[in-house]
Design a protein around this motif. Structure first.
Motif, short mmCIF file in Angstrom:
data_model
loop_
_atom_site.label_atom_id
_atom_site.label_comp_id
_atom_site.label_asym_id
_atom_site.label_seq_id
_atom_site.Cartn_x
_atom_site.Cartn_y
_atom_site.Cartn_z
N SER A 123 -6.54 1.01 5.54
CA SER A 123 -7.30 -0.22 5.25
C SER A 123 -8.14 -0.09 3.99
O SER A 123 -8.48 -1.09 3.37
CB SER A 123 -8.23 -0.56 6.42
N THR A 124 -8.52 1.12 3.63
CA THR A 124 -9.44 1.31 2.52
C THR A 124 -8.84 2.06 1.33
O THR A 124 -9.54 2.36 0.37
CB THR A 124 -10.70 2.08 2.98
N ARG A 125 -7.53 2.36 1.39
CA ARG A 125 -6.92 3.15 0.32
C ARG A 125 -7.17 2.55 -1.07
O ARG A 125 -7.54 3.26 -2.01
CB ARG A 125 -5.40 3.29 0.54
N VAL A 126 -7.00 1.24 -1.19
CA VAL A 126 -7.14 0.62 -2.52
C VAL A 126 -8.53 0.80 -3.12
O VAL A 126 -8.69 0.72 -4.35
CB VAL A 126 -6.76 -0.88 -2.50
N ALA A 127 -9.53 1.07 -2.28
CA ALA A 127 -10.89 1.24 -2.79
C ALA A 127 -11.00 2.47 -3.70
O ALA A 127 -12.01 2.65 -4.39
CB ALA A 127 -11.90 1.34 -1.64
N MET A 128 -9.97 3.34 -3.70
CA MET A 128 -9.98 4.50 -4.60
C MET A 128 -9.57 4.13 -6.03
O MET A 128 -9.63 4.97 -6.93
CB MET A 128 -9.03 5.59 -4.07
N LEU B 242 -14.28 -2.80 13.01
CA LEU B 242 -14.56 -3.69 11.88
C LEU B 242 -13.35 -3.81 10.95
O LEU B 242 -12.95 -4.93 10.59
CB LEU B 242 -15.80 -3.17 11.13
N PRO B 243 -12.72 -2.67 10.53
CA PRO B 243 -11.52 -2.81 9.69
C PRO B 243 -10.40 -3.61 10.35
O PRO B 243 -9.60 -4.24 9.66
CB PRO B 243 -11.08 -1.36 9.45
N SER C 32 -3.67 -2.48 3.43
CA SER C 32 -4.97 -3.02 3.82
C SER C 32 -4.91 -3.80 5.13
O SER C 32 -5.91 -3.95 5.81
CB SER C 32 -5.52 -3.95 2.73
N THR C 33 -3.74 -4.35 5.45
CA THR C 33 -3.64 -5.24 6.61
C THR C 33 -2.74 -4.69 7.71
O THR C 33 -2.50 -5.39 8.70
CB THR C 33 -3.10 -6.62 6.18
N ARG C 34 -2.23 -3.47 7.56
CA ARG C 34 -1.29 -2.92 8.55
C ARG C 34 -1.84 -3.01 9.98
O ARG C 34 -1.16 -3.43 10.91
CB ARG C 34 -0.94 -1.46 8.24
#
Lengths: 276, 276
Positions: free
Chosen positions: A210-215, B183-184, B210-212
């Motif tokens: 869910s947060t990978r792109v934040a890198m 939350l995610p 992000s949405t998996r």
């Protein structure tokens, strides 16, 4: 083919074109001579590196701008005098309306905007890969002034490296990517800040994905977000409205509403085919 | 070892225990006789399937409740009369404070709560895998009434299938998983609803990751979210506060603020070691 900016996208494009045609002449321009050197060596075959945009463009039938969006107009002005008649130019900027407006002003009917939806949280030549574009969508964003053959040319061009083509106008493009790319970037970053480092260290695979792109590169992303300000702000409104539905169902303990919302999202998300 | 509920977690646990010890006696309980049959056949070795929770528990040294959280107290009451002295019981519920309170009431000092942070958007026996727990974190959530040897027992138990152990009290656990898991889930579901099916079809790998989690079972997730209502609502507040910082930087065109926020998130997220 001339490629300006051998980073993740430009470098991958050079590698992908080389993989499809071992004898295709390639001309690369980059600011950093070391990167340019590495790139030309790795791409191999008939490839040349240049430090001047004008020289790079000379004799090229196709030119692809793969630099940060801020640099594109300036580069286009520099290589404009060297364009042969019939040369076609595109760019790979993530936001189209402002980029298309500025490049069309300089390049006129030689230009069509592109946006291959490929990439990752990584950037730079070292992350480039010949397979980057496989199974990805590439937007082409013609305006009423764009000649049809230019659109056809770049549709074939991006298909040759594995993309499927979506033709849309620049504004619609920007609204779509706000929702499927820029908004998820902001929510991922906000999730990470909400978790904090210590809590995050306990996370499982769901949080990771869910947060990978934040890198992703903060400089590149702040550029993208500023270029697409309006569409992002309206996506944020829409997102907060949807999140508000979940909040209300949780607050008011409305089990059925919550299940319905989750089921609606699961159904839409499951309709996205797995990447082959 | 007795396992009640051979779904994704319970089934994976049976497979993982079998992989570490080909002769370990396993006792499985499940509501669905077909699944129970498939599971016992696949797990193999010394394994028996039961339709009564009481029989399942007979003679077991370790019992693991892997059913939906709603069913656990009822099952515990059923197998309570069959517990041998010294038998230790745990559960794998995703929310701990309410589950621990209800199971401790029934099982007393035989019980410690667990929560292995493994799983995916899939569920059910068909998705079970002997490797599911490798490199994942398992929470143990003792209370002041929990005997130390019980904690030690389950720490060794979960380590044997590949988990690392985090000991924390049930409330703190629930606050942490609200932020890194629940939350995610809500933001992923809201992102999907904001994108909609048509726009989503254009999405790239960022959106996919992000949405998996939004593909997860709506029934299971609405159960989890309701059990952890309070902690989730306060995580939502925190998230919206962080997202508000991004919104303000975008609205007011404060480039430096936006870069700083993105860089802060990227730094935290990059500090999470890649899964080995």
């Amino acid at each position: 083919v001339a490629i300006l900016g051998p980073g993740l996208i430009g470098g991958s494009l050079a590698l992908a074109l080389r993989a499809t045609d071992p004898s295709l002449p390639l001309r690369l321009w980059g600011r950093n001579p070391d990167t340019l050197n590495k790139a030309t060596k790795t791409v191999g075959g008939d490839v040349m590196g240049f430090s001047s945009p004008e020289e790079t463009a000379q004799g090229a039938a196709t030119i692809v701008l793969c630099t940060p969006m801020e640099c594109m107009e300036n580069l286009a002005r520099k290589f404009l005098p060297a364009l042969s008649s019939g040369t076609l130019v595109t760019d790979v900027g993530s936001v189209k309306a402002p980029v298309v407006a500025s490049l069309e002003k300089v390049l006129g009917s030689s230009y069509v905007g592109s946006h291959p939806m490929a990439g990752s949280e990584q950037s730079g030549w070292n992350s480039a890969s010949a397979q980057l574009f496989e199974n990805s969508v590439c937007f082409l964003t013609p305006t009423p002034h764009t000649p049809k053959p230019a659109v056809k040319h770049f549709a074939a061009f991006w298909r040759s490296v594995g993309c499927s083509i979506q033709i849309t106008d620049p504004k619609q493009h920007d609204q779509a990517v706000a929702r499927i790319s820029h908004l998820p970037h902001l929510t991922a970053a906000a999730l990470v800040l909400a978790a904090g480092g210590q809590t995050q260290s306990l996370a499982g695979p769901g949080y990771r994905d869910s947060t990978r792109v934040a890198m992703g590169s903060p400089d590149m992303w702040s550029g993208i977000i500023q270029h697409n300000r309006e569409a992002i702000l309206s996506s944020l409104d829409l997102f907060e409205q949807k999140l508000g539905l979940f909040r209300r169902a949780v607050t008011e303990e409305k089990t059925e509403d919550l299940q319905e919302l989750l089921a609606g999202a699961a159904k839409i998300r499951r309709s996205l085919p797995r990447k082959s």
